[in-house]
Motif scaffolding. Structure first.
Motif, PDB file in Angstrom:
ATOM      1  N   GLY A 111       0.824  -1.206   0.000  1.00  0.00           N
ATOM      2  CA  GLY A 111       0.000   0.000   0.000  1.00  0.00           C
ATOM      3  C   GLY A 111       0.857   1.254   0.000  1.00  0.00           C
ATOM      4  N   ALA A 112       0.256   2.367   0.369  1.00  0.00           N
ATOM      5  CA  ALA A 112       0.929   3.666   0.325  1.00  0.00           C
ATOM      6  C   ALA A 112       1.848   3.833   1.531  1.00  0.00           C
ATOM      7  CB  ALA A 112      -0.101   4.786   0.274  1.00  0.00           C
ATOM      8  N   LYS A 113       3.116   3.996   1.269  1.00  0.00           N
ATOM      9  CA  LYS A 113       4.137   4.245   2.295  1.00  0.00           C
ATOM     10  C   LYS A 113       5.124   5.258   1.745  1.00  0.00           C
ATOM     11  CE  LYS A 113       2.780   1.049   5.197  1.00  0.00           C
ATOM     12  NZ  LYS A 113       2.237   1.358   6.516  1.00  0.00           N
ATOM     13  N   TRP A 114       5.839   5.935   2.639  1.00  0.00           N
ATOM     14  CA  TRP A 114       6.782   6.969   2.243  1.00  0.00           C
ATOM     15  C   TRP A 114       8.156   6.402   1.927  1.00  0.00           C
ATOM     16  CZ3 TRP A 114       5.536  11.835   1.037  1.00  0.00           C
ATOM     17  CH2 TRP A 114       4.266  12.291   1.431  1.00  0.00           C
ATOM     18  N   LEU A 115       8.775   6.994   0.915  1.00  0.00           N
ATOM     19  CA  LEU A 115      10.161   6.729   0.541  1.00  0.00           C
ATOM     20  C   LEU A 115      10.901   8.039   0.774  1.00  0.00           C
ATOM     21  CD1 LEU A 115      12.414   5.018  -0.823  1.00  0.00           C
ATOM     22  CD2 LEU A 115      11.600   5.936  -3.014  1.00  0.00           C
ATOM     23  N   LEU A 116      11.815   8.048   1.739  1.00  0.00           N
ATOM     24  CA  LEU A 116      12.521   9.270   2.074  1.00  0.00           C
ATOM     25  C   LEU A 116      13.554   9.613   1.003  1.00  0.00           C
ATOM     26  CD1 LEU A 116      13.080   8.794   5.915  1.00  0.00           C
ATOM     27  CD2 LEU A 116      11.176   9.891   4.718  1.00  0.00           C
ATOM     28  N   ARG A 117      13.713  10.900   0.775  1.00  0.00           N
ATOM     29  CA  ARG A 117      14.639  11.379  -0.262  1.00  0.00           C
ATOM     30  C   ARG A 117      16.052  10.823  -0.072  1.00  0.00           C
ATOM     31  NH1 ARG A 117      15.481  17.511  -2.370  1.00  0.00           N
ATOM     32  NH2 ARG A 117      17.162  16.988  -3.790  1.00  0.00           N
ATOM     33  N   LYS A 118      16.475  10.676   1.190  1.00  0.00           N
ATOM     34  CA  LYS A 118      17.820  10.176   1.470  1.00  0.00           C
ATOM     35  C   LYS A 118      18.014   8.751   0.966  1.00  0.00           C
ATOM     36  CE  LYS A 118      17.080   8.335   6.129  1.00  0.00           C
ATOM     37  NZ  LYS A 118      17.548   6.982   5.942  1.00  0.00           N
TER      38      LYS A 118
END
Length: 134
Positions: A111-118
């Protein structure tokens, strides 16, 4: 080839600049001409990597497909139920990018989860055929 004998220096108190650059200098640390070439190569490689990373960041846009190249783990807050792991090979589509540059991704099976820029360097952008949704 023969190496020059070590020379003892303190700061700029070396007798001969050629000895400083061409031979082994003992002072604050050991340095050789080969070390200087190695540092120059590392700086050049770092600049290439930064350029590649900037290009990759530009490719990460809303609607782009991404694939995890290297496993990413996130441990958020103190609640273990909010921790998640993105194993290598997992695919997703970018839903939005926030003001800090982090991307919300709809991951297959997660599902929808965040991928950090780092962590962008741990994913690759995949081209999706027009009209394709994951």
């Amino acid at each position: 080839t023969r190496r020059r004998p070590a020379q003892r220096c303190r700061g700029s108190d070396c007798e001969d600049e050629d000895d400083l650059l061409g031979g082994l200098v003992i002072g604050f640390g050991k340095t050789t001409a080969g070390d200087s070439r190695q540092r120059a190569k590392l700086r050049k490689d770092k600049l290439k990597l930064q350029a590649w990373a900037e290009e990759a960041n530009r490719a990460i846009t809303v609607g782009a497909g991404v694939k995890v190249l290297r496993t990413i783990s996130y441990k958020l807050a103190k609640d273990p139920s909010k921790h998640y792991r993105l194993p290598s090979g997992m695919r997703g589509v970018i839903l939005q990018i926030d003001g800090e540059g982090d991307a919300e991704v709809r991951w297959e099976g997660l599902g929808a989860k965040w991928l950090l820029r780092k962590d962008f360097y741990k994913v690759t952008v995949e081209t999706l055929p027009p009209g394709t949704r994951r």
